[in-house]
Design an enzyme around this catalytic site. Structure first.
Site, PDB file in Angstrom:
ATOM      1  N   ASN A   1       0.831  -1.202   0.000  1.00  0.00           N
ATOM      2  CA  ASN A   1       0.000   0.000   0.000  1.00  0.00           C
ATOM      3  C   ASN A   1       0.872   1.262   0.000  1.00  0.00           C
ATOM      4  O   ASN A   1       0.687   2.188  -0.808  1.00  0.00           O
ATOM      5  CB  ASN A   1      -0.881  -0.048   1.246  1.00  0.00           C
TER       6      ASN A   1
ATOM      7  N   CYS B   1      -2.656   9.374  -1.821  1.00  0.00           N
ATOM      8  CA  CYS B   1      -3.217   8.328  -0.967  1.00  0.00           C
ATOM      9  C   CYS B   1      -3.516   7.121  -1.845  1.00  0.00           C
ATOM     10  O   CYS B   1      -3.886   7.263  -3.018  1.00  0.00           O
ATOM     11  CB  CYS B   1      -4.500   8.852  -0.303  1.00  0.00           C
ATOM     12  N   ASP B   2      -3.354   5.946  -1.296  1.00  0.00           N
ATOM     13  CA  ASP B   2      -3.731   4.714  -1.992  1.00  0.00           C
ATOM     14  C   ASP B   2      -4.555   3.865  -1.042  1.00  0.00           C
ATOM     15  O   ASP B   2      -4.209   3.739   0.143  1.00  0.00           O
ATOM     16  CB  ASP B   2      -2.499   3.933  -2.453  1.00  0.00           C
ATOM     17  N   THR B   3      -5.645   3.309  -1.543  1.00  0.00           N
ATOM     18  CA  THR B   3      -6.539   2.515  -0.705  1.00  0.00           C
ATOM     19  C   THR B   3      -6.691   1.114  -1.283  1.00  0.00           C
ATOM     20  O   THR B   3      -6.874   0.954  -2.496  1.00  0.00           O
ATOM     21  CB  THR B   3      -7.921   3.193  -0.606  1.00  0.00           C
TER      22      THR B   3
ATOM     23  N   ALA C   1      -2.884   4.268   2.603  1.00  0.00           N
ATOM     24  CA  ALA C   1      -1.544   4.815   2.839  1.00  0.00           C
ATOM     25  C   ALA C   1      -1.562   6.281   2.416  1.00  0.00           C
ATOM     26  O   ALA C   1      -1.785   6.581   1.243  1.00  0.00           O
ATOM     27  CB  ALA C   1      -0.498   4.042   2.049  1.00  0.00           C
TER      28      ALA C   1
END
Length: 219
Positions: free
Chosen positions: A56, A84-86, A124
């Site tokens: 992530n 951001c990464d989900t 993240a």
């Protein structure tokens, strides 16, 4: 963090994401920013990371690096760059990482995989501060319980691409999927794709330690 918004709005803030939900949540805070989507291919080898959280962070960091390179190339001022990464990870198998659904088959498969069970949503957050030439990273985890979902309900659901297309785990908690989300433990906005409170804490803490951030603006 809200008390810092007027000062932050004198800076060049970049949101390195095409997500309309992240844009909306940042706008709700009153922040002024430019959207610069990343072209980073989210195809890292999952087997090369010790866990989903590490994967992530690597993906979010890749997005940020890609956007920063483009900003520098184009001469775009950037004091703060946010990305951001989900991802979604079933609680019964932490080696499985569900990212964005792009086809109805993807969506159907993911919802069937999650139905009647609990899963984790990881986000993240990676924020770059130009005044420090440094990134700050936080990972937020929320547990989500999904009710059992019949095949007919899944078929009806995937007939609405706006509910799942481009969304981790093939759902948005704020959309049609709300009809089969039984409960959550943790940050609701993390499940939407942007943990607002954690983001505000990151800014508050970093600026408290380095107040020069607010007085250093790129030309």
């Amino acid at each position: 963090m809200l008390d810092l918004v007027p000062q932050l709005n004198h800076l060049h803030i970049i949101l390195a994401s095409a997500s309309p939900r992240r844009k909306e949540l940042l706008e709700r805070l009153g922040l002024k920013f430019i959207v610069q989507p990343s072209n980073f291919d989210e195809d890292l080898d999952k087997s090369s990371f010790p866990d989903a959280a590490a994967y992530n962070v690597a993906t979010a960091s890749g997005k940020l690096d890609d956007v920063r390179r483009q900003l520098v190339k184009d001469g775009v001022p950037h004091d703060i760059v946010i990305t951001c990464d989900t991802i979604v990870v079933p609680c019964d198998d932490l080696s499985v990482i569900l990212e964005k659904a792009n086809t109805s088959d993807d969506a159907s498969r993911m919802i069937h995989r999650l139905a009647g069970k609990s899963h984790f949503v990881y986000s993240a957050l990676v924020v770059y501060f130009a005044a420090l030439d440094r990134t700050v990273v936080r990972i937020v985890q929320t547990e989500v319980e999904m009710a059992p979902v019949s095949a007919a309900t899944v078929a009806a659901y995937v007939a609405h691409p706006e509910a799942w297309k481009g969304k981790a785990g093939a759902y948005g908690i704020q959309d049609l999927a709300s009809s089969f989300i039984r409960g959550i433990k943790g940050d609701y906005y993390n499940v939407m794709g942007f943990p607002v409170c954690t983001f505000c804490e990151m800014l508050q803490e970093t600026i408290a330690a380095h107040p020069e951030i607010l007085s250093t603006t790129q030309e």
